[in-house]
Write a protein that holds these residues in place. Sequence first.
Motif, PDB file in Angstrom:
ATOM      1  N   PRO A  78      44.721  35.348  45.297  1.00  0.00           N
ATOM      2  CA  PRO A  78      43.645  35.404  44.476  1.00  0.00           C
ATOM      3  C   PRO A  78      43.963  36.543  43.448  1.00  0.00           C
ATOM      4  N   SER A  79      45.246  37.122  43.411  1.00  0.00           N
ATOM      5  CA  SER A  79      45.556  38.135  42.452  1.00  0.00           C
ATOM      6  C   SER A  79      46.191  37.352  41.157  1.00  0.00           C
ATOM      7  N   LEU A  80      46.276  35.955  41.269  1.00  0.00           N
ATOM      8  CA  LEU A  80      46.518  35.290  40.188  1.00  0.00           C
ATOM      9  C   LEU A  80      45.347  34.754  39.781  1.00  0.00           C
ATOM     10  N   VAL A  81      45.115  34.828  38.116  1.00  0.00           N
ATOM     11  CA  VAL A  81      43.923  34.282  37.491  1.00  0.00           C
ATOM     12  C   VAL A  81      44.329  33.509  36.326  1.00  0.00           C
ATOM     13  N   VAL A  82      43.880  32.260  36.409  1.00  0.00           N
ATOM     14  CA  VAL A  82      44.225  31.096  35.250  1.00  0.00           C
ATOM     15  C   VAL A  82      42.970  30.943  34.412  1.00  0.00           C
TER      16      VAL A  82
END
Length: 688
Positions: free
Chosen positions: A437-441
Amino acid sequence: MRTELRPNSVNPLAVVRNLGILAHVDAGKTTVTERILFATGTIHKRGEVHDGTTVTDFDPQERDRGITIFAAAVSCAWDGHRVNLIDTPGHVDFADEVERSLRVLDGAIAVFDAVAGVEPQSESVWRQADRHGVPRIAFVNKLDRAGADLDRAVASIRDRLHPVPLVVQLPIGAEEGFTGVVDLVRMRALVWPDGGGAPVEGPVPVELGEEARRRRRLLEETVAGLHPAALEEFCGPAGRLSTGTLVSALRDLTRTGDAVVVLCGSAYRNRGVEPLLDAAVAYLPSPLDVPAVRGSHQGDEQRRTADPGGPFAALAFKVTATATGRLTHVRVYSGTIEKGDTVWDPATRRTERVARILRVMADRHEPLDRAVAGDIVAVVGLKSARPGATLCARDAPLLLEPPRVADPVVSVAVEARRRTDTERLAQALARIAEEDPSLVVRTDAETGQTVLSGMGELHLEVAVEKIRRDGGPEVTVGRPRVALRETVGRGVTGHVHRHVHQTGGAGQFAHVVLDVEPLAEGAGFEFRSAVVGGRVPQEYVRAVEAGCRDALAEGPLGGHPVTGLRVTLTDGSTHVKDSSDTAFRAAGRSGLRDALRACAMVLLEPVAEVTVTVPEEGVGGVLGDLAARRGRVTGSGSRGGAATLTATVPLAELFGYATRLRGRTQGRGTFTTRPTGYAPTPATAPPR
């Protein structure tokens, strides 16, 4: 060798320990985990980080880079206890993995380097554990290294982390000569043979007798000052604490967080691991010893105790995609779940079926028929549950607070190397964002770029490499383009524009006179009419405004959107037959475009307010770096040995700042950003 403290409850949860291993990168977390698995008989060959053969660092990237990237769960048995361990990453870029792990743990072992003491990420994970209220014991590792010093390491724990350290061991030998420890609780020596194996128990060496007695007395005095029952015994006729009272007090102080028990050893040389395990089961809490988990339903707070017979409630904290299916790692807080059961996700209001339940051993799994309160397991079959999702019984709904997700601080633009792979890249990005969840696209609406944001440059490198290794498309990575704006630096008055168009039939005629002037910083667009005498009818005034708004889409400097201006319609005229809404809209659009070319235009770039927190000794370097990035410091403060600086910095200059700040402050600096609007670029800034 076993601790004298043994659970006397018949409740099976009393012998469960859900623990995490926390530390700065390279402090020895993974080696400690590996030696725990070996000491408990879970594995029969010791793996090494430098050889890429450890159990928990099983991902190819972890073995290639020699660091822990993904939190890995393992399970083992010690002295009649079931110990579930999560080996967490130590690099700051993967702090979100630590956050999700701490959310479901009951206790932790904090590992420190005996030479370096408390390192930057040690502080971060310690603060994370404080926020979650997770009790800890400390293990000072690498006592066999040159320059190792237990007392200096303990002093750094006291000074930088601010707990009350309770040192329960005294090293026997130093550096290369470190061979064992004196157990100050039971006043005995534990010496490990050179070839490995269990420690040999014996009396305290004569040369260490006086120092051991002094340290035992200091330990008793400190404990008595913190624990009422221990104080009562300490002030009694004997004037000292019995072993049983000391053990009981150490357990209470650890579980309340009033103190931290400190042990020492060298995991690489298999020295100190067995006493560490004894301390973990003796002092750290079981699921029965922690407060009931709190949740909510329809706005009302509810609590669920660790009762296998209660209504089912669990929290999903990690999702991984494997060759055999999607694994959802869950902590069961209440109730029992069996394979084939259905569970309810109250956030999505969906029912999911549990196909299988697995006990996790890093990348290996052991099938289970059921999981009960206190278990940490993986389940197969959940199609939509995300990290942070609550799973519960449908007839007893409960929503648990999910782990906190940190805001990303670094972004890169990504695109498929081949245009035909665009859809495959979108699917791969969605998959890794689901797991982490700490990756945002996101897609930048203005530039059209696909932007991947994360916690650091290494974090993003790992994510892109994971796409490639998992069979995804080849990816090109670059800096995202900054969305610029244009504004008016100096306006014009009385700009005349006539729109005349004849095609043989009914023509188009519109005549407008426009004034253009700049507005205050942060303002958008204003339109007003100062026409008198009805020279331009009201319906045509609205058309002129619409045309002006059309013209704002592309400015004269570079085709960027225009903002921060006021347009006033001062005069105009109409034609009896050829004037229309269409004609006046076209006049407004073309007239404003021409007027902007006559204005002195200014190019604007996005800026952000950056708040940087650094140790006071690092302020000079940070200020210099901010100045080099065209930052303008707007405020500063100091508290508790740390300085806080606030500055306005162009967004384009913040790319790579997270890595630079960590390098300048040895990883101890942190920062947050908040968009604040736009400011003129140096080349086009209006004169003051």
